[in-house]
Design a protein around this motif. Sequence first.
Motif, PDB file in Angstrom:
ATOM      1  N   ARG A 117       0.832   1.595  -3.958  1.00  0.00           N
ATOM      2  CA  ARG A 117      -0.437   1.654  -4.693  1.00  0.00           C
ATOM      3  C   ARG A 117      -1.570   1.296  -3.741  1.00  0.00           C
ATOM      4  O   ARG A 117      -1.330   0.719  -2.684  1.00  0.00           O
ATOM      5  CB  ARG A 117      -0.420   0.700  -5.887  1.00  0.00           C
ATOM      6  CG  ARG A 117      -0.302  -0.787  -5.530  1.00  0.00           C
ATOM      7  CD  ARG A 117      -0.348  -1.633  -6.785  1.00  0.00           C
ATOM      8  NE  ARG A 117      -0.228  -3.044  -6.530  1.00  0.00           N
ATOM      9  CZ  ARG A 117      -1.237  -3.853  -6.184  1.00  0.00           C
ATOM     10  NH1 ARG A 117      -2.454  -3.352  -6.029  1.00  0.00           N
ATOM     11  NH2 ARG A 117      -1.040  -5.150  -5.984  1.00  0.00           N
ATOM     12  N   PRO A 118      -2.820   1.652  -4.111  1.00  0.00           N
ATOM     13  CA  PRO A 118      -3.948   1.294  -3.246  1.00  0.00           C
ATOM     14  C   PRO A 118      -4.010  -0.219  -3.036  1.00  0.00           C
ATOM     15  O   PRO A 118      -3.818  -0.995  -3.972  1.00  0.00           O
ATOM     16  CB  PRO A 118      -5.166   1.795  -4.029  1.00  0.00           C
ATOM     17  CG  PRO A 118      -4.621   2.891  -4.891  1.00  0.00           C
ATOM     18  CD  PRO A 118      -3.241   2.455  -5.275  1.00  0.00           C
ATOM     19  N   SER A 150       0.811  -1.219   0.000  1.00  0.00           N
ATOM     20  CA  SER A 150       0.000   0.000   0.000  1.00  0.00           C
ATOM     21  C   SER A 150       0.844   1.269   0.000  1.00  0.00           C
ATOM     22  O   SER A 150       0.323   2.360  -0.248  1.00  0.00           O
ATOM     23  CB  SER A 150      -0.927   0.009   1.220  1.00  0.00           C
ATOM     24  OG  SER A 150      -0.200   0.241   2.421  1.00  0.00           O
TER      25      SER A 150
END
Length: 242
Positions: free
Chosen positions: A151-152, A148
């Motif tokens: 990136r999400p 995370s």
Amino acid sequence: MNLEEVLNFRRSVRRYDKNKPIDPEKVKHCLELATLAPNSSNMQLWEFYQITNPGLMAKVSEACLGQSAASTASEIVVFVTRQDLYKKRAKFVLDFEEGNIRRNSPKERQEKRIRDRKLYYGKLMPFIYARFFGLLGFFRVILARTISLFRPMMLEVSECDMRVTVNKSCALAAQTFMIAMANEGYDTCPLEGFDSRRMKKLLKLPHGAGINMVIPCGIRDGNKGIWGERGRVPFDEIYHRI
């Protein structure tokens, strides 16, 4: 009844009329409709136990702390979580998806989609749902939080988180069942107050199973089983449009 009428009809009924039996086949059909409920990754980690045997119902009622909803019910349905079946259910969904893709996807995209499903249900789902004294969940949390940073990423992957996920999916099935029952003119009452250890023993469930909800069913005994008006927090207090 239309949907709004069904939702207004459904109440948590705590006393049933023993002189008004319900049709077990209609209850079974409502449970079939419950399988249409949305659930996480279509894993369907649930089982439904429709109890009609009077002797067993009496024992289940006792395990429900003697609540009148259980002791006066015509039938009792127990919604059970089966996280321990994650490998079996993942294989079922994977086998279904392979056929589904071949029947309904463009030929030029079929192989990629099948590879994606094999990765998802063959590798990822077994990894996500596996349990080992909390250690696997701890490792998944560290891995997810690291990813995370770049990136999400879904962060709720601990063993406790996955147990919550399984129970959320099962609760959606239970709610769908109660709405279907209301459409038949039948009443229900979702119970969370019960002795889960005794309940599992009565149903002869394995250690890895869990009790999500116990739902007594029947036809309301006039107004005796409904505790007055339905109270809800004002909608403006909970509704946010942004």
